[in-house]
Design an enzyme around this catalytic site. Structure first.
Site, PDB file in Angstrom:
ATOM      1  N   LYS A  45     -32.455 -12.750 -38.663  1.00 58.21           N
ATOM      2  CA  LYS A  45     -32.122 -14.091 -39.167  1.00 58.21           C
ATOM      3  C   LYS A  45     -32.187 -14.110 -40.693  1.00 58.21           C
ATOM      4  O   LYS A  45     -32.719 -13.179 -41.311  1.00 58.21           O
ATOM      5  CB  LYS A  45     -33.100 -15.108 -38.565  1.00 58.21           C
ATOM      6  CG  LYS A  45     -34.557 -14.841 -38.897  1.00 58.21           C
ATOM      7  CD  LYS A  45     -35.503 -15.629 -37.975  1.00 58.21           C
ATOM      8  CE  LYS A  45     -36.958 -15.347 -38.316  1.00 58.21           C
ATOM      9  NZ  LYS A  45     -37.887 -15.944 -37.343  1.00 58.21           N
ATOM     10  N   TYR A 264     -41.290 -22.083 -72.472  1.00 59.32           N
ATOM     11  CA  TYR A 264     -41.268 -23.534 -72.241  1.00 59.32           C
ATOM     12  C   TYR A 264     -42.676 -24.101 -72.103  1.00 59.32           C
ATOM     13  O   TYR A 264     -43.532 -23.482 -71.459  1.00 59.32           O
ATOM     14  CB  TYR A 264     -40.496 -23.856 -70.964  1.00 59.32           C
ATOM     15  CG  TYR A 264     -39.010 -23.747 -71.092  1.00 59.32           C
ATOM     16  CD1 TYR A 264     -38.297 -24.530 -72.005  1.00 59.32           C
ATOM     17  CD2 TYR A 264     -38.296 -22.866 -70.282  1.00 59.32           C
ATOM     18  CE1 TYR A 264     -36.919 -24.418 -72.105  1.00 59.32           C
ATOM     19  CE2 TYR A 264     -36.922 -22.755 -70.379  1.00 59.32           C
ATOM     20  CZ  TYR A 264     -36.240 -23.534 -71.297  1.00 59.32           C
ATOM     21  OH  TYR A 264     -34.888 -23.424 -71.384  1.00 59.32           O
ATOM     22  N   MET A 312     -35.485 -19.950 -65.907  1.00 60.73           N
ATOM     23  CA  MET A 312     -34.397 -19.697 -64.951  1.00 60.73           C
ATOM     24  C   MET A 312     -33.951 -18.233 -64.952  1.00 60.73           C
ATOM     25  O   MET A 312     -33.706 -17.649 -63.895  1.00 60.73           O
ATOM     26  CB  MET A 312     -33.207 -20.608 -65.271  1.00 60.73           C
ATOM     27  CG  MET A 312     -32.122 -20.545 -64.206  1.00 60.73           C
ATOM     28  SD  MET A 312     -30.691 -21.562 -64.587  1.00 60.73           S
ATOM     29  CE  MET A 312     -31.341 -23.198 -64.370  1.00 60.73           C
TER      30      MET A 312
HETATM   31  C1  LIG Z   1     -38.786 -14.952 -36.903  1.00 65.30           C
HETATM   32  C2  LIG Z   1     -39.217 -14.791 -35.508  1.00 65.30           C
HETATM   33  C3  LIG Z   1     -39.648 -13.545 -35.027  1.00 65.30           C
HETATM   34  C4  LIG Z   1     -39.902 -12.368 -35.936  1.00 65.30           C
HETATM   35  O1  LIG Z   1     -41.140 -12.586 -36.571  1.00 65.30           O
HETATM   36  P1  LIG Z   1     -41.762 -11.569 -37.639  1.00 65.30           P
HETATM   37  O2  LIG Z   1     -43.074 -12.174 -37.971  1.00 65.30           O
HETATM   38  O3  LIG Z   1     -40.830 -11.565 -38.802  1.00 65.30           O
HETATM   39  O4  LIG Z   1     -41.864 -10.240 -36.972  1.00 65.30           O
HETATM   40  C5  LIG Z   1     -39.900 -13.424 -33.663  1.00 65.30           C
HETATM   41  N1  LIG Z   1     -39.779 -14.488 -32.829  1.00 65.30           N
HETATM   42  C6  LIG Z   1     -39.411 -15.705 -33.268  1.00 65.30           C
HETATM   43  C7  LIG Z   1     -39.309 -16.845 -32.317  1.00 65.30           C
HETATM   44  C8  LIG Z   1     -39.122 -15.904 -34.621  1.00 65.30           C
HETATM   45  O5  LIG Z   1     -38.763 -17.117 -35.066  1.00 65.30           O
END
Ligand SMILES: *Cc1c(COP(=O)(O)O)cnc(C)c1O
Length: 368
Positions: A45, A264, A312
């Site tokens: 993801k 800044y 930035m």
């Molecule tokens: C993101 C996620 C994972 C992976 O988790 P990690 O801690 O990155 O290994 C597994 N299961 C679900 C439901 C997730 O949202």
């Protein structure tokens, strides 16, 4: 012509190097960890945790990864153009988008009885069994069937008719905390919720959970962070290979006098004469502004304190303590052998995940 590789690298402010061999090795470490018969999915993801999902996917495909997870439907539809393997999405069944799932064979993680009902209606309308994963909430209280919904489902299993159940799943809240009793409690709740379905496959473990107990492995591991080199066992040395290296360049060096300030807000006052290097890196690159006046960047093996505000496009570091002073154009390590994403994250008050998923779009990316 300026288009050769060297020039193209030189025109970038900073360089992100992603070691796909290390990513492959990390995936295989999960295969070695998995108890016999347990498969290893890739959680890719958020653009492969910020590292570039196309390259991450191609690497995992080469390792025969058999199952992918993403968070959103758009992520799933993008992946479908690149692989024929099963793709599941954690975010549930989006209302009004059911046809997309069916057309591209995306497996929704069904998070509620309403999700289950809506997906079952699709099986009836299309007169085909549709694949699904059912998510039992065992304590996280974000997504998944809660206790009451779980009980209703167990009392009326007809609700599952027509669905092709790929997995039952749940998700750990505290697996990265070796001392938390919650991980074992969630495991017990998951076992209870799924006890009536011995033939359906089950998936419980994220990266950290995998290292806690092989009892938790069931049929499919779902590692994300550790594939990308973050430490799934913070209480001990990182068993994973580092994947990410980030270097930037010194744009300018100046000598400063006691009593002067930098950047800044003029928040940093020099207490003695020293030298400052201004480097090409800023919050627009995902280098968090909360690192203002905190932490270090590295010149060779020497830690140079970050001073003043992160702006930035620029960060300033104190190079006064260096024996051999650097030059304009020299390389400064942000992430690499001397400082990994977990370490930098801790100083910034966040987690390695956020450092990776924030990695900027301006970096020159090398996949090695
Ligand atoms: C993101 C996620 C994972 C992976 O988790 P990690 O801690 O990155 O290994 C597994 N299961 C679900 C439901 C997730 O949202």
């Amino acid at each position: 012509m300026l288009s050769n590789d060297l020039h193209s690298r030189n025109k970038s402010s900073a360089w992100l190097s992603i070691d796909l061999g290390a990513l492959a090795a990390n995936y295989n470490l999960f295969k070695d960890q998995a108890k016999p018969g347990c498969a290893v999915a890739g959680v890719i993801k958020a653009d492969g945790y910020g590292l570039g999902v196309d390259k991450v996917l191609a690497t995992l495909e080469n390792q025969d990864c058999a199952f992918y997870f993403v968070a959103t439907l758009d992520e799933a539809l993008h992946l479908r153009k690149l692989t024929q393997k099963p793709i599941a999405m954690f975010g549930g069944l989006y209302h009004g988008a059911e046809d997309y799932y069916i057309h591209d064979n995306i497996i929704p993680v069904l998070n509620s009885l309403a999700d289950i009902k809506a997906w079952q209606e699709q099986t009836q309308n299309h007169d085909i069994p549709l694949p699904a994963i059912i998510h039992f909430d065992t304590g996280m209280n974000r997504l998944g069937l809660g206790q009451d919904e779980t009980q209703s489902l167990l009392n009326d299993q007809d609700r599952l008719k027509g669905l092709k159940l790929e997995y039952f799943m749940s998700h750990f809240a505290c697996a990265d905390d070796v001392g938390s009793p919650m991980t074992q409690e969630q495991y017990e709740r998951f076992k209870t919720a799924t006890a009536a379905f011995p033939t359906i496959k089950k998936s419980l473990c994220n990266s950290a959970g995998t290292f806690r107990s092989s009892d938790y492995h069931f049929d499919l591991l779902r590692p994300g962070m550790a594939l990308y080199g973050l430490n799934p066992t913070p209480e001990q040395d990182n068993p994973m290979r580092p994947v990410v290296k980030l270097e930037t360049r010194i744009l300018q060096i100046r000598n400063v006098k006691k009593g002067e300030t930098v950047g800044y807000g003029a928040i940093h006052h020099f207490e003695k004469d020293t030298a400052v290097a201004t480097v090409a890196l800023g919050y627009a690159d995902g280098f968090l502004r909360s690192l203002s006046g905190k932490g270090h960047l590295y010149y060779k093996d020497t830690a140079c304190p970050i001073i003043g505000r992160v702006s930035m496009d620029l960060v300033t570091i104190d190079i006064g303590a260096l024996n051999t002073p650097p030059q304009t154009g020299d390389i400064i390590e942000v992430l690499g052998p001397y400082q990994d994403a977990d370490t930098l994250a801790k100083i910034a008050g966040t987690i390695g995940y956020e450092i990776l998923t924030d990695l900027g779009r301006r970096y020159h990316r090398d996949y090695i």
